[in-house]
Design an enzyme around this catalytic site. Sequence first.
Site, PDB file in Angstrom:
ATOM      1  N   ASP A  67       0.769  -1.237   0.220  1.00 54.32           N
ATOM      2  CA  ASP A  67      -0.069  -0.108   0.099  1.00 54.32           C
ATOM      3  C   ASP A  67       0.945   1.408  -0.189  1.00 54.32           C
ATOM      4  OD1 ASP A  67       0.722  -0.724   2.743  1.00 54.32           O
ATOM      5  OD2 ASP A  67      -0.540   0.874   3.419  1.00 54.32           O
ATOM      6  N   GLU A 115       0.135  -0.799   5.867  1.00 53.55           N
ATOM      7  CA  GLU A 115       1.397  -0.276   6.755  1.00 53.55           C
ATOM      8  C   GLU A 115       1.023   1.145   6.826  1.00 53.55           C
ATOM      9  OE1 GLU A 115       4.930   1.601   7.566  1.00 53.55           O
ATOM     10  OE2 GLU A 115       3.816   1.657   5.815  1.00 53.55           O
TER      11      GLU A 115
END
Length: 346
Positions: A67, A115
């Site tokens: 991400d 994250e």
Amino acid sequence: MIIMDYLKILEDLVKIRTDNRIGVKKAFKYLSNLFNNLGIKNTIIEGCFVAYKEKENFDLILNSHIDTVKIQSNFKKDDNNFYGTGVIDAKGNVVLMIHAFLNSNNSLLVISPDEETESNGIYNFCQYLRNKNKIQRGIKCIVGEPTDLNVCIGHKGRFEYIVESFGEARHASSQGLNPIEILSRVILDLKNLPLEKIKVDKIYSSSITPTIIKGGIQSNIIPDYAYVLFDVRSVEKDIIKKIDDFLSQKNYSKHIKSSLNPERHYANFYMLENKELINKLSKHFKISFFNATCEAYYFNKFLKADTIIYGVGKLELAHSKEEYLNLNDFDRGIKEVEKLAELMIE
């Protein structure tokens, strides 16, 4: 050695927008197809992409995250660099971890889905491994983040600390308790709170920074409520208790309420304590400290894994419109991460 077109893989991954859950799923599907074509088993566990050769037998976890933050700049390239959100934070480092995984026998590849936001994926994955008793003693972990090809032996903790203040709504011309004024005192007081420092390759410090403040409904009304959110970065343990105790001694303490933002998990300050491992790595790599926060803390907390942070790219370029990856550094990282993986488990 497995020969891969890593630049093509990286370009493909960066072109998949992963600042949203649908994009993350698309990127994981891409990785699944990649490993399926190589005949390597892969699955999704607790939202994380996991590739493995021996599911029950590994002594090294290789991790990074797919991400990104909200897109700051789109992908482009020239002869020397790749540009765009995610090239170093952290898709370039996803590719480094893929290379290390393909060229090691007893490793597990784990790619985080979130994250940059909640860290639910790795938080739950680590507990999954622990609860399934799938962890051997002495396990090691490499977390891929932009460290400029230095081996970082720790990272800062990060917390979202909220202070709410309360008063009575009334006409702005009157005197009395003003929640906004209370928060201004809180901000100034915390600016003067003594904070710890540590030295690794240089000095790193804790910080308490106000980043969001809200309150008021109209210009001629004193509000009955306001709040401020602080970004807290720590190189010390128990910094939240330290802040709580400090504010509890102030004369405005009965008019405020403090808490952590409950909408996410928090990685505390982490430092590798295995001196023998640090000494071994220092013979081959520059030792440093990651001046931000990452998910290494969870691997150490839940799995007792000796964890280091390593990757390509300069941290200060991440989350910015200037994010870029130098291709010579990328080639160097591909070579070095394989050596690093060997050193971690030898």
